[in-house]
Design an enzyme around this catalytic site. Sequence first.
Site, PDB file in Angstrom:
ATOM      1  CB  SER A  47      39.376  42.583  48.654  1.00  0.00           C
ATOM      2  OG  SER A  47      39.601  41.862  47.466  1.00  0.00           O
ATOM      3  CE  LYS A  95      38.504  38.087  49.032  1.00  0.00           C
ATOM      4  NZ  LYS A  95      38.378  39.498  49.422  1.00  0.00           N
TER       5      LYS A  95
END
EC number: 3.4.21.53
Length: 795
Positions: free
Chosen positions: A692, A735
Amino acid sequence: MNELFQTPQVEAGIKEYPLMPLRDIVIFPTMVQPLFVGRRFSIRAIEEANKKDKLIFLVLQKDKDVEEPKEEDIYKVGVVAYILRTVPIEDARVKVLVQGLKRGVIKKLEWKEDHYVAQVDVIEERDIPPESQTIEDKALIKAVKESIDKLVSLGKQIIPDLVVLIKELEEPGKLADMVASILDIKSSQAQEILETFDPRERLKKVYKFLQDEIGLLEVKQRISEIARERMEKEQREYYLRQQLKAIQEELGEAGGIKAEIEEYTKKFEEVKECMPEEGVKEVEKNIKRLERLHPESAEAGVIRTWLDWVLDLPWCTRTEDNYDLERAREILDRDHYDLEKVKDRIIEYLAIRKLTQGKEAPTQILAFVGPPGVGKTSLGRSIAEALGRKFVRIALGGIRDEAEIRGHRRTYVGAMPGRIIQAIKQAGTKNPVIMLDEIDKLAISFQGDPAAALLEVLDPEQNKKFTDLYIGIPFDLSEVIFICTGNRADTIPTPLLDRMELIMLSGYSEEEKLFIAKKHLIPKLIPLHGFSPEEIEFTDEAILEIIRGYTREAGVRNLQRQISAVLRKIAVKKLQGEKGPFNITPELVRKLLGVPRYRPEREKKPLVGVATGLAWTEVGGEIMFIEATKMKGKGSLVLTGSLGDIMKESAQAALSYIRSKAEDYGIDPDIFSQVDVHVHVPEGAVPKDGPSAGVAIATALLSLFTDIPVRMDVAMTGEITLRGRVLPVGGLKEKILAAKRAEIYEVILPAKNKDEVMEELPEYVREKMTLHFVDNLEEVFKIALVREPKPLKEA
């Protein structure tokens, strides 16, 4: 004994002495005895006696366990004693040597400051001299002396000088007191002798107790002789067993093993109908074997332990499920905020159970996966309460031996059942809720794989006949509700994960933490710290100050600790005289907890070669800075920061993409062979991996080669391809919350994650954030860089 020590003469009549209660010993006149004294009031009585004439009144307590005896707790008759010696010893205790002088009767007892003082009627005892004794008296005296000889011959340990002294005594009263001091009798019996003032009667009682002791010693000697005759050439262990057997025969207790067998048989009859057929046969066989074995043999002990385990298991016991859906929802809402998916799943489970009463309902194993402190373990307790079932938690963290799950074979020394059977026994029912905590932290070793052992436990098709190696009898686990918890799903073995229904629990937002603190944590913690609800009031700003400045977590565990720290410091202020009520403000929080530990992590000004990425770890979401720099070299790529293989490959892919599009971004293609590129992710001690960070690495590299700064108020996440496409990633809610905690309100996300984000992210969080959903790196660079790079020809 007065000849051995110089002691004062005590006159008869009413006298006042410091009083010291004795726990389990009676002091007789002429008796010399050391005493260990530890109670404060007793030590003070000794000190007061030593200040005056060293005389103290010693009297027996009725109950030796009473620490601070009152007047009704001590006998009336005691002894005036003389303190011969006082020696302080460790632990603030003293050792005293005392000699009994004369009997006395308490007339009045008073507590003076810190010790007892008694008004004592000192008894002038009139003994019977030899010239006044009857034939019966002389015969009794002679019998007592002969009995002393008999005691010595039977092995009684008496100081030789004391035996000589007893032989010289001719007066019944003194003889009775001297002999009583060496008898093995109860303190209440010794007190009975002390309270007998008539010397004749006293000696008769002593003689009776003397004969009792001789009788016991004779029985003991006879038992020893019987056992010795049977022993022959056997070892000492066999000799001791024979002694025990002889004792049982003497006391008529030889039927102990019979009673034990009857008890096991009774327990077996109660559970027999619920046990499988092979289990019934195994228990019957072991009970018969136990009957034939010697009760003290090692094998008998092994069989007893096994029978205790097997017959104590709840073969027939189960609790009735509570199918009240409204009550279940109330309990879940009471104990946990949000977590709607989990609550709905539990309500669905209850609904299915209610509709299939009397039928076999499909078994489901739930697995809660999420960061620490979000309520996974406590959720299990609430589920058990909502269902009306027993709850047992098994901690699996660090277990590396499959025998911990499946049990040890009975052939091993110290063998025990595994944790599953232990949990069933602890619950006391065959249908509890069992929580397998931290299932992602199971370890593998040379002793086997505990995760593989759990496959049988968690498989609905197999656990109907789960066989623990120690028990050796199949036990039906199909009625048990298993709930597993972990921080990460990727570390749970795939076959195990396949048997579970995975429910992801995400971290809490700032607003959710504020609500949880106000509605759950603070109301619970205030009374635990000795305050009433009216005395303490936290402002919302104060709670937010704690959340932002003193915690950095996905859950609320550390938030609870910091609130407790505030309350502890307020408690100190209260005890120092400060008056309430106490209003907790941000300023007071900073004063009590000190300098905030956490500050916003983002950089304020745009920087070249630095991009803000987002990571998801087992403790929640975090922001991470990707730093890139270049130096003269030959085109190599250096990666540091404890990066995993996947992250290294993402960096290589990002660099390859930038090289392939160099001219489009105004970069001289030849520069790549003339420089080395170094990519670093700070906090090098923390391992990092995953795809990611690809978007952030590509942005940092493009900024490095174009000298265009990257906006530091934008965070990003997403996997990239060599073609520049942005692929979806996981953990997006955590996140985004991490970016919000760092005061970054603009986030770049993969477009394919849009539906997931819109569903999972609370509306009040979405309103404060600007979310950019992108399909390729071109869109990322337009948002993240302060200006767009120009193609080489235009530049």
